[in-house]
Design a protein around this motif. Structure first.
Motif, mmCIF file in Angstrom:
data_model
loop_
_atom_site.group_PDB
_atom_site.id
_atom_site.type_symbol
_atom_site.label_atom_id
_atom_site.label_comp_id
_atom_site.label_asym_id
_atom_site.label_seq_id
_atom_site.Cartn_x
_atom_site.Cartn_y
_atom_site.Cartn_z
ATOM 1 N N ALA A 81 0.822 -1.214 0.000
ATOM 2 C CA ALA A 81 0.000 0.000 0.000
ATOM 3 C C ALA A 81 0.854 1.261 0.000
ATOM 4 C CB ALA A 81 -0.921 -0.003 1.219
ATOM 5 N N PHE A 82 1.942 1.251 0.744
ATOM 6 C CA PHE A 82 2.835 2.416 0.791
ATOM 7 C C PHE A 82 3.447 2.690 -0.583
ATOM 8 C CE2 PHE A 82 4.114 3.105 5.508
ATOM 9 C CZ PHE A 82 2.773 3.146 5.861
ATOM 10 N N GLU A 83 3.791 1.642 -1.307
ATOM 11 C CA GLU A 83 4.336 1.819 -2.657
ATOM 12 C C GLU A 83 3.298 2.445 -3.576
ATOM 13 O OE1 GLU A 83 5.991 -1.714 -4.277
ATOM 14 O OE2 GLU A 83 7.526 -1.941 -2.730
ATOM 15 N N ILE A 84 2.054 1.999 -3.458
ATOM 16 C CA ILE A 84 0.974 2.557 -4.281
ATOM 17 C C ILE A 84 0.771 4.035 -3.951
ATOM 18 C CG2 ILE A 84 -1.506 2.470 -4.753
ATOM 19 C CD1 ILE A 84 -1.348 -0.574 -4.235
ATOM 20 N N LEU A 85 0.748 4.363 -2.659
ATOM 21 C CA LEU A 85 0.554 5.750 -2.246
ATOM 22 C C LEU A 85 1.724 6.628 -2.674
ATOM 23 C CD1 LEU A 85 -0.985 5.073 1.263
ATOM 24 C CD2 LEU A 85 -2.126 6.279 -0.607
ATOM 25 N N ASP A 86 2.935 6.105 -2.575
ATOM 26 C CA ASP A 86 4.109 6.858 -3.047
ATOM 27 C C ASP A 86 3.972 7.177 -4.532
ATOM 28 O OD1 ASP A 86 5.554 7.101 -0.690
ATOM 29 O OD2 ASP A 86 6.674 5.248 -0.985
ATOM 30 N N ALA A 87 3.586 6.165 -5.307
ATOM 31 C CA ALA A 87 3.445 6.358 -6.756
ATOM 32 C C ALA A 87 2.349 7.366 -7.072
ATOM 33 C CB ALA A 87 3.148 5.017 -7.434
ATOM 34 N N LYS A 88 1.225 7.270 -6.348
ATOM 35 C CA LYS A 88 0.119 8.196 -6.582
ATOM 36 C C LYS A 88 0.513 9.620 -6.234
ATOM 37 C CE LYS A 88 -4.089 9.166 -7.768
ATOM 38 N NZ LYS A 88 -4.503 9.035 -9.187
ATOM 39 N N TYR A 89 1.238 9.780 -5.156
ATOM 40 C CA TYR A 89 1.674 11.118 -4.747
ATOM 41 C C TYR A 89 2.625 11.719 -5.780
ATOM 42 C CZ TYR A 89 3.781 14.861 -1.979
ATOM 43 O OH TYR A 89 4.239 16.083 -1.547
ATOM 44 N N GLU A 90 3.571 10.928 -6.267
ATOM 45 C CA GLU A 90 4.506 11.426 -7.282
ATOM 46 C C GLU A 90 3.771 11.800 -8.560
ATOM 47 O OE1 GLU A 90 7.696 12.150 -6.813
ATOM 48 O OE2 GLU A 90 7.325 11.580 -4.730
ATOM 49 N N GLU A 91 2.760 11.005 -8.923
ATOM 50 C CA GLU A 91 1.959 11.326 -10.105
ATOM 51 C C GLU A 91 1.226 12.650 -9.916
ATOM 52 O OE1 GLU A 91 -1.341 8.994 -12.769
ATOM 53 O OE2 GLU A 91 -1.767 9.258 -10.642
ATOM 54 N N GLN A 92 0.663 12.845 -8.741
ATOM 55 C CA GLN A 92 -0.060 14.078 -8.464
ATOM 56 C C GLN A 92 0.874 15.290 -8.468
ATOM 57 O OE1 GLN A 92 -3.682 14.643 -7.730
ATOM 58 N NE2 GLN A 92 -3.418 12.876 -9.058
ATOM 59 N N LYS A 93 2.089 15.123 -7.982
ATOM 60 C CA LYS A 93 3.068 16.217 -8.035
ATOM 61 C C LYS A 93 3.370 16.586 -9.479
ATOM 62 C CE LYS A 93 6.575 14.905 -5.498
ATOM 63 N NZ LYS A 93 7.866 15.028 -4.798
ATOM 64 N N LEU A 94 3.548 15.583 -10.325
ATOM 65 C CA LEU A 94 3.787 15.844 -11.749
ATOM 66 C C LEU A 94 2.602 16.576 -12.371
ATOM 67 C CD1 LEU A 94 5.393 12.469 -12.920
ATOM 68 C CD2 LEU A 94 6.528 14.692 -12.781
ATOM 69 N N PHE A 95 1.410 16.204 -11.951
ATOM 70 C CA PHE A 95 0.187 16.828 -12.464
ATOM 71 C C PHE A 95 0.194 18.328 -12.195
ATOM 72 C CE2 PHE A 95 -4.065 18.398 -11.385
ATOM 73 C CZ PHE A 95 -4.752 18.149 -12.559
ATOM 74 N N PHE A 96 0.457 18.723 -10.958
ATOM 75 C CA PHE A 96 0.425 20.145 -10.613
ATOM 76 C C PHE A 96 1.627 20.896 -11.196
ATOM 77 C CE2 PHE A 96 -2.573 18.495 -7.507
ATOM 78 C CZ PHE A 96 -3.586 19.440 -7.620
#
Length: 345
Positions: free
Chosen positions: A153-168
C-alpha cells in the motif's frame, strides 16, 4: 520496514522509538494515515520515518500505550488520530486528522488522495480496483502478513503522490508553454509547443477544463527527442498523416540522406519505416489519428531528431492552415531544403 506484532517485547521499545499501532487488517484510512506520518512527519515527530508497526487485535488485550505509541483509527487513551465515534469528529477520518496535525492538508498533490480516502471511509464510496478495494483483496490474501499489505500500500501511495506532483507541476509549466491558435472551419485549433520532461504535460494541455484543449502537443525533452500527441476529440486524422509525412521527409533532408524518399505513401506509413527510424507513427483509431514518437520509454536508444523544434511547429501550423488545400501547394515550397533537389528546367 520495521515491524513488531501483538505485545512482543513492548517494554523493550516503549518510549524509545515510535510505534504506529494499527488493526491487524488495516483499512485504507489507517494505512494512509500511517503513510502520512512516515512520509511527512519528521519535522514534528523526529525519527518517525523509522517507526515500527504493531498490528493489534481486540482479542489480544488493551491497546498498547506510551508516549511514542500512536494508535491510528483504533481508539485508546492517546487516540488523537481516531474519529470514532462519528460524533467526535463528524467530518473527519484518521487521514484528515493526521494531515491537519502535520500541516500538509493544503498540499495540492495530497488533496486528491485525502479526498478519496475520506469519501471511502465516511461514505463507503469505492470502485473496483481502487485502493480501498485493492486493500480488501490484499488483506484477504495476506491475512497473516499485514506487513506485506502495508508495504504494498505504501508503494501505491508513493506512486500516486509522485503522479499528483507531476500533475500540478505540469499545470504550472503549461502556463509558460507556447500556444498557437489556428482558425479553421469556424473552429480554433491550438498547438502547444513546450520543452519539458514532465509526462503529464500533454494530457493536461489537451484537457478541456484543466488545460487549453490543445488539438496537438509538441513536446521536446532535454535530450532533444520530440513526441507529438493529437487530441482524440478533434478530427485530425488526415492532417496528422500529412504531418507525419512532412516530418519524415524533413528528417531525411536535415541528415542529407540519399536516395531521398519523397513518396508520402511511404513516409506516412504507421509504425517505423527503415528510411527514417527516428520517428515512429503510432496510428490509432480515434479521430485525432495517433501520436508520432522520436524515441520513448520502450525505445530509449532512438537518436534525437535533427529538426529544430521551431521547424516542427512550423510544419504542424502549415498543415493546419492549408487544411484541404494541402496538396494544391507546390511540394518544394513546403520544404526550403528541397530546393537544391529540384530538377533544373
Amino acid at each position: 520496514m520495521n515491524n513488531k506484532r501483538g505485545g512482543e517485547k513492548l517494554l523493550e521499545i516503549k518510549n524509545k522509538e515510535w510505534v504506529l499501532v494499527l488493526h491487524k487488517h488495516p483499512d485504507v484510512d489507517a494505512i494512509t494515515g500511517a503513510w502520512l506520518l512516515q512520509k511527512f512527519g519528521e519535522k514534528k515527530y523526529q525519527d518517525i520515518s523509522k517507526a515500527r508497526f504493531l498490528f493489534w487485535s481486540g482479542g489480544m488485550g488493551p491497546i498498547p500505550e506510551g508516549k511514542k505509541f500512536i494508535p491510528i483509527d483504533i481508539g485508546g487513551k492517546f487516540a488523537r488520530f481516531d474519529h470514532h465515534p462519528p460524533q467526535k469528529f463528524p467530518e473527519e477520518c484518521a487521514t484528515t486528522l493526521i494531515a491537519k496535525d502535520l500541516g500538509v492538508e493544503s498540499d495540492p498533490a495530497l488533496s486528491q488522495i485525502i479526498k478519496l480516502v475520506k469519501a471511502s471511509d465516511l461514505h463507503g464510496q469505492k470502485t473496483p480496483l481502487d485502493l480501498t478495494d485493492t486493500l480488501r483483496s490484499l488483506n484477504l490474501k495476506y491475512s497473516d502478513n499485514p506487513e506485506k499489505v502495508l508495504e504494498t500500500a505504501f508503494e501505491i501511495l508513493d506512486a500516486k503522490y509522485e503522479e499528483q506532483k507531476l500533475f500540478f507541476e505540469a499545470r504550472e509549466e503549461l502556463e509558460k508553454a507556447k500556444v498557437t491558435e489556428i482558425q479553421r472551419r469556424g473552429k480554433i485549433l491550438r498547438i502547444v509547443t513546450v520543452k519539458s520532461e514532465n509526462p503529464m504535460i500533454s494530457p493536461i494541455a489537451r484537457h478541456r477544463k484543466l488545460g487549453v484543449d490543445a488539438a496537438i502537443v509538441i513536446q521536446q525533452n532535454s535530450s532533444g527527442r520530440v513526441v507529438i500527441f493529437t487530441n482524440n476529440r478533434y478530427d485530425l486524422r488526415e492532417d496528422f498523416i500529412n504531418i507525419v509525412g512532412m516530418i519524415r521527409l524533413e528528417e531525411q533532408l536535415r541528415q542529407g540522406k540519399k536516395p531521398l524518399i519523397t513518396s508520402f505513401g511511404i513516409l506516412s506509413r504507421p509504425g517505423e519505416i527503415s528510411q527514417v527510424p527516428e520517428w515512429y507513427f503510432q496510428e490509432e483509431e480515434h479521430r485525432g489519428g495517433g501520436k508520432l514518437l522520436n524515441g520513448s520509454l520502450t525505445a530509449p536508444d532512438v537518436p534525437p531528431t535533427r529538426i529544430p523544434l521551431e521547424r516542427i511547429e512550423e510544419i504542424v501550423k502549415m498543415v493546419f492552415e492549408l487544411d484541404r488545400n494541402f496538396w494544391t501547394l507546390d511540394t518544394y515550397s513546403k520544404f526550403p531544403l528541397l530546393k537544391e533537389e529540384k530538377p533544373k528546367t
